[in-house]
Write an enzyme that holds these catalytic residues in place. Structure first.
Site, PDB file in Angstrom:
ATOM      1  N   LEU A  36       0.873  -1.183   0.000  1.00  0.00           N
ATOM      2  CA  LEU A  36       0.000   0.000   0.000  1.00  0.00           C
ATOM      3  C   LEU A  36       0.905   1.226   0.000  1.00  0.00           C
ATOM      4  CD1 LEU A  36      -2.696  -0.958   2.701  1.00  0.00           C
ATOM      5  CD2 LEU A  36      -2.960  -0.966   0.213  1.00  0.00           C
ATOM      6  N   ASP A  37       0.410   2.331  -0.594  1.00  0.00           N
ATOM      7  CA  ASP A  37       1.180   3.571  -0.615  1.00  0.00           C
ATOM      8  C   ASP A  37       1.403   4.088   0.818  1.00  0.00           C
ATOM      9  OD1 ASP A  37       1.129   3.435  -3.356  1.00  0.00           O
ATOM     10  OD2 ASP A  37      -0.563   4.820  -3.563  1.00  0.00           O
ATOM     11  N   PHE A  38       2.374   4.967   0.943  1.00  0.00           N
ATOM     12  CA  PHE A  38       2.760   5.559   2.237  1.00  0.00           C
ATOM     13  C   PHE A  38       1.546   6.073   3.022  1.00  0.00           C
ATOM     14  CE2 PHE A  38       4.787   9.327   4.425  1.00  0.00           C
ATOM     15  CZ  PHE A  38       5.605   8.585   5.255  1.00  0.00           C
TER      16      PHE A  38
END
Ligand code: URA
Length: 234
Positions: free
Chosen positions: A86-88
């Protein structure tokens, strides 16, 4: 005499349950090595789910930010890898395992494992979005068209999106097609696995039922854990 030779002579080392006989005996990554009753290389498969907070990197090492691995407490945590990043700033469900074959299988688009996201948008969700997402959007960079996805509108600015694949920044790029910026993104489920009972930053082992569900999904091509509203679309 080397330390290991001495331990063998003292019959303190067991390989796969049998006392070690010689320094030449073959030991692979799958051999269970026990010294004085303690297993030195526990290779038991581990399957975990984590509720990822914002500002945590989906990596095992990072110099600047906390990683998802730093949130895990498990004796085999250093063997784990991430099955679907998942993105930051994306929050929610992340799967981790030391079983590479399982992670690879559940990540294959052919497996059609449903990944469901709750999305908060900068502009109202348009009536046309659901049909465009169902048909697929062309991503020029990869030269692919996204697989059919299922959009459920929850309110003017929020929606639930179910995908069966995981291209780079896929959700943001799909809404980007309509110049509608994703303000918040939260993965609520993968197949039959949900975040039930997990606070932010918490993790747990998958239950036998959840693990069997992902394997069943592999056989039944994704019909496990799909939101009812999406059964016909995907
Ligand atoms: N799609 C995105 O754009 N970001 C994520 O983190 C996951 C899916």
């Amino acid at each position: 005499m080397s330390d290991t030779r001495l331990l063998i002579a003292q019959k303190r080392i067991f390989l796969d349950g049998r006392v070690a006989q010689s320094i030449q005996q073959k030991v692979t990554e799958f051999t269970r090595v026990v010294l004085d009753g303690q297993c030195l290389n526990n290779n038991a498969p581990v399957y975990m789910v984590l509720n990822k907070p914002q500002g945590v990197v989906s990596a095992t090492k990072d110099h600047k930010h906390p990683t998802v691995l730093s949130l895990i407490e498990h004796p085999q945590k250093n063997q784990l890898h991430i099955a679907g990043r998942l993105d930051f700033n994306t929050t929610g469900l992340i799967l981790l395992s030391n079983d590479g074959a399982w992670s690879r299988k559940i990540s294959l688009p052919e497996t059609k494992l449903a990944k469901t996201y709750e999305v908060t948008l900068a502009k109202p969700v348009g009536d046309e979005y659901a049909e465009v997402f169902r048909k697929g959007i062309y991503f020029a960079y990869e030269d692919i068209t996204t697989r059919p996805a299922c959009l459920e509108v929850l309110s003017d600015f929020t929606a639930r999106l179910t995908l069966v694949e995981g291209k780079y920044h896929q959700v943001k790029r799909m809404f980007g097609y309509f110049q509608n910026q994703v303000l918040a993104l939260h993965r609520v489920s993968v197949g039959n696995i949900t975040l039930a009972g997990l606070g932010e930053g918490e993790s747990r082992l998958l239950t036998a039922e959840e693990l069997n569900g992902t394997l069943e999904t592999i056989d039944q091509l994704g019909k496990v854990g799909l939101p009812n509203a999406c059964l016909a679309a995907l």
